[in-house]
Design a protein around this motif. Sequence first.
Motif, PDB file in Angstrom:
ATOM      1  N   VAL A   1       0.866  -1.175   0.000  1.00  0.00           N
ATOM      2  CA  VAL A   1       0.000   0.000   0.000  1.00  0.00           C
ATOM      3  C   VAL A   1       0.902   1.224   0.000  1.00  0.00           C
ATOM      4  CG1 VAL A   1      -1.782   1.264   1.242  1.00  0.00           C
ATOM      5  CG2 VAL A   1      -1.834  -1.233   1.206  1.00  0.00           C
ATOM      6  N   ASP A   2       0.821   2.005  -1.041  1.00  0.00           N
ATOM      7  CA  ASP A   2       1.683   3.185  -1.227  1.00  0.00           C
ATOM      8  C   ASP A   2       3.151   2.794  -1.030  1.00  0.00           C
ATOM      9  OD1 ASP A   2      -0.647   4.626  -1.631  1.00  0.00           O
ATOM     10  OD2 ASP A   2      -0.797   5.177   0.492  1.00  0.00           O
TER      11      ASP A   2
ATOM     12  N   HIS B   1      -5.160   5.929  -2.445  1.00  0.00           N
ATOM     13  CA  HIS B   1      -4.008   5.056  -2.165  1.00  0.00           C
ATOM     14  C   HIS B   1      -3.835   4.051  -3.302  1.00  0.00           C
ATOM     15  CE1 HIS B   1      -3.682   6.478   2.011  1.00  0.00           C
ATOM     16  NE2 HIS B   1      -4.999   6.615   1.918  1.00  0.00           N
ATOM     17  N   GLN B   2      -2.602   3.586  -3.455  1.00  0.00           N
ATOM     18  CA  GLN B   2      -2.277   2.618  -4.508  1.00  0.00           C
ATOM     19  C   GLN B   2      -1.960   1.283  -3.841  1.00  0.00           C
ATOM     20  OE1 GLN B   2      -1.971   3.933  -7.666  1.00  0.00           O
ATOM     21  NE2 GLN B   2      -1.932   6.104  -7.127  1.00  0.00           N
TER      22      GLN B   2
ATOM     23  N   THR C   1      -1.721  -2.548 -10.358  1.00  0.00           N
ATOM     24  CA  THR C   1      -1.886  -1.569  -9.274  1.00  0.00           C
ATOM     25  C   THR C   1      -3.352  -1.129  -9.263  1.00  0.00           C
ATOM     26  OG1 THR C   1       0.383  -0.833  -9.533  1.00  0.00           O
ATOM     27  CG2 THR C   1      -1.106   0.659  -8.393  1.00  0.00           C
TER      28      THR C   1
ATOM     29  N   GLN D   1      -4.582   4.403   7.478  1.00  0.00           N
ATOM     30  CA  GLN D   1      -4.354   5.023   6.167  1.00  0.00           C
ATOM     31  C   GLN D   1      -5.007   6.398   6.165  1.00  0.00           C
ATOM     32  OE1 GLN D   1      -2.380   3.555   4.076  1.00  0.00           O
ATOM     33  NE2 GLN D   1      -2.413   1.430   4.768  1.00  0.00           N
TER      34      GLN D   1
ATOM     35  N   GLN E   1      -6.333   1.341  -7.313  1.00  0.00           N
ATOM     36  CA  GLN E   1      -6.527   2.507  -6.440  1.00  0.00           C
ATOM     37  C   GLN E   1      -7.737   2.293  -5.518  1.00  0.00           C
ATOM     38  OE1 GLN E   1      -6.864   6.106  -8.694  1.00  0.00           O
ATOM     39  NE2 GLN E   1      -4.653   6.263  -8.950  1.00  0.00           N
TER      40      GLN E   1
ATOM     41  N   GLU F   1       4.443   0.374   0.779  1.00  0.00           N
ATOM     42  CA  GLU F   1       4.811  -0.343   2.005  1.00  0.00           C
ATOM     43  C   GLU F   1       4.215  -1.753   1.975  1.00  0.00           C
ATOM     44  OE1 GLU F   1       4.404  -0.077   6.881  1.00  0.00           O
ATOM     45  OE2 GLU F   1       3.022   1.059   5.616  1.00  0.00           O
TER      46      GLU F   1
END
Length: 267
Positions: free
Chosen positions: A221-222, A247-248, A261, A242, A263, A224
């Motif tokens: 996530v983003d 967020h990706q 990916t 979050q 969103q 991480e």
Amino acid sequence: MLAVSGIVRYIANQTKNIGGTTYGKALEANMSFNPFALCHFTDRCQVQEVATHELGHALGLGHSLDSTATMSAYAHFDNRCASLTPDDVRGITSIYPGAASGVRLSITTSTLPNTSVNRDYSLALEATGGTGGYQWNFVSGQMPPGIPLGLSGLLFGRSTVYGTFAFVAQVRDSAGSTVQSSLSIVVERPGLAPAITRAEYKKKKVFVSGTGFLADALVYVDGEGLTATLDGTTLITEKRKQKFGVHQAYVVNSDGSRSNTFQFVVQ
Ligand SMILES: [Zn+2]
């Protein structure tokens, strides 16, 4: 002339009989590279071949009549680098047979780790006992295509095919004793690439649904990586606060395959 070397000091009256030949004790050997042959030394691999050949002389070997041998009178420059042919190994182990260990020659490697298609594989088979100077050979069965067994016992490469490959490997020591062992390598089928079709954030966890997820996949996530548990076709991450906004997320399976990916928005 590329280089020259040889034994320059020895004790003639300290001798040893090896295989019917009497040898004096060598004390010193020198090796010189010809600076006028520098054009041949710009290539690291060619320098390695010349140095290996000269080390052979420094250890007492003459030229081999086997034209493929590294100890042949002429350099090959065929990208062999610092390698020995069976003739070179027989030569050096005949003058340095090593002490018999008193332990019977045996192959100590009994199982080989699994791998998967197109993954780097590098593992050296091991033996013990005998007189040392081990040389390995493939005897029968099937090696994974792309992972050959080298003379040194190294299994190295990447398999292009999945399946279970069973083969018999043989080790020979410098005294000519041999022993064989049945081994196998399991090459796993490449996993289907994971794909995310839905992602949402609930109770500080990210729920990612889709296909092709493995149980020990990580959810990024983003950027991480979060550990996750697989519930049916949904990966549920550990708790992580979050921020509001976009967020990706993407999933990476333990075999290294990565999803699209996706969103998701925290409101
Ligand atoms: Zn030579």
